[in-house]
Design a protein around this motif. Structure first.
Motif, short mmCIF file in Angstrom:
data_model
loop_
_atom_site.label_atom_id
_atom_site.label_comp_id
_atom_site.label_asym_id
_atom_site.label_seq_id
_atom_site.Cartn_x
_atom_site.Cartn_y
_atom_site.Cartn_z
N LEU A 280 -4.89 5.71 7.12
CA LEU A 280 -5.94 4.87 6.55
C LEU A 280 -7.33 5.45 6.75
O LEU A 280 -8.18 5.36 5.85
CB LEU A 280 -5.88 3.46 7.18
N ARG B 268 0.81 -1.21 0.00
CA ARG B 268 0.00 0.00 0.00
C ARG B 268 0.85 1.27 0.00
O ARG B 268 0.31 2.37 0.17
CB ARG B 268 -0.90 0.04 1.24
N GLU C 157 -7.18 -3.11 6.75
CA GLU C 157 -8.03 -2.98 5.57
C GLU C 157 -9.44 -2.49 5.95
O GLU C 157 -10.06 -1.73 5.20
CB GLU C 157 -8.12 -4.30 4.82
N ILE D 31 -0.39 5.24 0.37
CA ILE D 31 -0.10 5.93 1.63
C ILE D 31 0.80 7.14 1.39
O ILE D 31 0.57 8.21 1.96
CB ILE D 31 0.55 4.95 2.63
N SER E 147 -12.55 5.31 3.59
CA SER E 147 -13.12 5.67 2.27
C SER E 147 -14.53 6.22 2.43
O SER E 147 -14.91 7.22 1.80
CB SER E 147 -13.14 4.45 1.35
N ARG F 58 -9.12 1.14 6.40
CA ARG F 58 -9.04 1.79 5.09
C ARG F 58 -10.42 1.91 4.45
O ARG F 58 -10.77 2.96 3.88
CB ARG F 58 -8.10 1.00 4.18
N ARG G 57 -6.63 9.66 5.69
CA ARG G 57 -5.85 9.92 4.47
C ARG G 57 -4.84 11.04 4.71
O ARG G 57 -4.67 11.94 3.88
CB ARG G 57 -6.78 10.28 3.31
#
Length: 357
Positions: free
Chosen positions: A208, A157, A319, A161, A326, A322, A211
């Motif tokens: 994550l 990632r 994950e 990142i 989003s 993350r 951002r």
């Protein structure tokens, strides 16, 4: 998020700190006759020359290098590696923190403050009640899993990142609550056991979930680890629970890390963070493999499987963070667009009224 970056710098504060520290260190080794002790432990000073640089330029405390050097390379008890992490980071990470604050680098203040409060609760509970229950072998494995998962995450990632710019601004109170939970859990379950971990956890949340730019996330992780280390040193001193050998290794490493960690903060601004993170990530994965291999007799197939499963679980958590990030980022962008549209709508009638005779 409340990010502050005042332009005026006060590097004299950092130089004052260095003067006071080296004066105290020289007084200690000269008055108490510890010159030979420091010389005898020169391998640790050499190792921490690299470790302190990584501590200032990545979201990894100096103990992340000191721990495996003592435990895996020198075959010392894991409890010694943990206590040494507290001791050495109380100099190196604190020095880097003073340097960061003196340079007025941007920090994620809301989440940082929440993590500090959470750590104030979680650290003493973890050190006094939880850490003594963990066998030496599983301290090693916990450390290996935490930083092994960090390494794997960055190996696949790193482009994403390293590509973040600025940071998504959420509600300040929400940031504080998230920081509090992270600080409480990480200090209770990770810092108290291995001497490190809150830095990586807060960093992961920033990059994550929010951002965040690495220029914000890494300095913030350095500051929280410095404060957690100081608190850990205080608790270990009050409870008189230091492991034998910590002072001798600290005496040799302290004058190195006082300069090495701030040097990492400075140089990484010049050469970029992505190459360093890739190197460190590879080393993190390597130490996980090394731990499983060197401890295979004690772990057995079941223990190794549990370690690999724990690493996979950490990656799953990353994950999930993350994915949650989003959703939160998209929602924040939508709210900003609605607000801008509303502001534009209010401005248009006002302009029309101004044109009327």
């Amino acid at each position: 998020m409340n990010i502050k970056a005042p332009p005026k710098r006060h590097l004299w504060v950092w130089f004052l700190w260095l003067g006071l520290f080296y004066t105290a260190w020289l007084f200690l080794v000269q008055m108490d006759g510890h010159w030979q002790t420091a010389k005898d432990h020169w391998p640790m000073a050499l190792a921490m020359a690299v470790g302190s640089y990584a501590a200032g330029s990545t979201p990894m405390g100096g103990g992340t290098v000191g721990f495996p050097v003592l435990v895996l390379l020198f075959d010392m008890p894991a409890t010694l590696g943990r206590d040494f992490s507290f001791a050495v980071q109380s100099i190196g990470m604190v020095s880097a923190t003073i340097f960061i604050l003196a340079r007025r680098q941007p920090l994620a203040w809301s989440m940082l403050k929440g993590a500090v409060v959470g750590g104030l609760i979680g650290t003493p509970i973890g050190i006094i009640f939880f850490a003594p229950l963990i066998p030496d072998l599983w301290i090693k494995v916990t450390f290996a899993v935490l930083w092994g998962s960090f390494g794997v995450l960055h190996l696949y990632r790193i482009g994403e990142i390293a590509g973040h710019v600025g940071m998504t601004e959420f509600d300040e109170h929400w940031d504080h609550r998230v920081g509090f939970v992270l600080g409480l859990v990480a200090c209770l379950l990770a810092v108290s056991v291995t001497g490190v971990g809150i830095d990586m956890v807060l960093y992961a949340a920033l990059v994550l979930l929010c951002r965040a730019d690495l220029k914000i996330a890494i300095p913030t992780s350095v500051v929280i680890m410095a404060l957690a280390s100081l608190y850990g040193v205080l608790i270990k001193s009050v409870t008189n629970s230091w492991q034998p050998g910590v002072f001798e290794n600290w005496l040799a490493a302290a004058p190195v890390v006082a300069l090495g960690a701030p040097l990492g903060v400075f140089i990484v601004d010049k050469i970029g963070r992505k190459p360093i993170l890739l190197v460190v990530a590879t080393l993190c994965v390597g130490q996980f493999v090394w731990t499983c291999f060197s401890e295979q007799d004690d772990l057995g197939l079941v223990g190794i499987a549990l370690a690999v499963g724990a690493l996979g679980f950490c990656l799953w958590v990353f994950e999930r963070l993350r994915s949650w990030g989003s959703v939160l980022v998209a929602e924040a962008q939508r709210k900003n667009e609605v607000r801008r549209a509303a502001e534009a709508g209010d401005a248009e009638p006002a302009a029309e009224k101004a044109e009327c005779p």
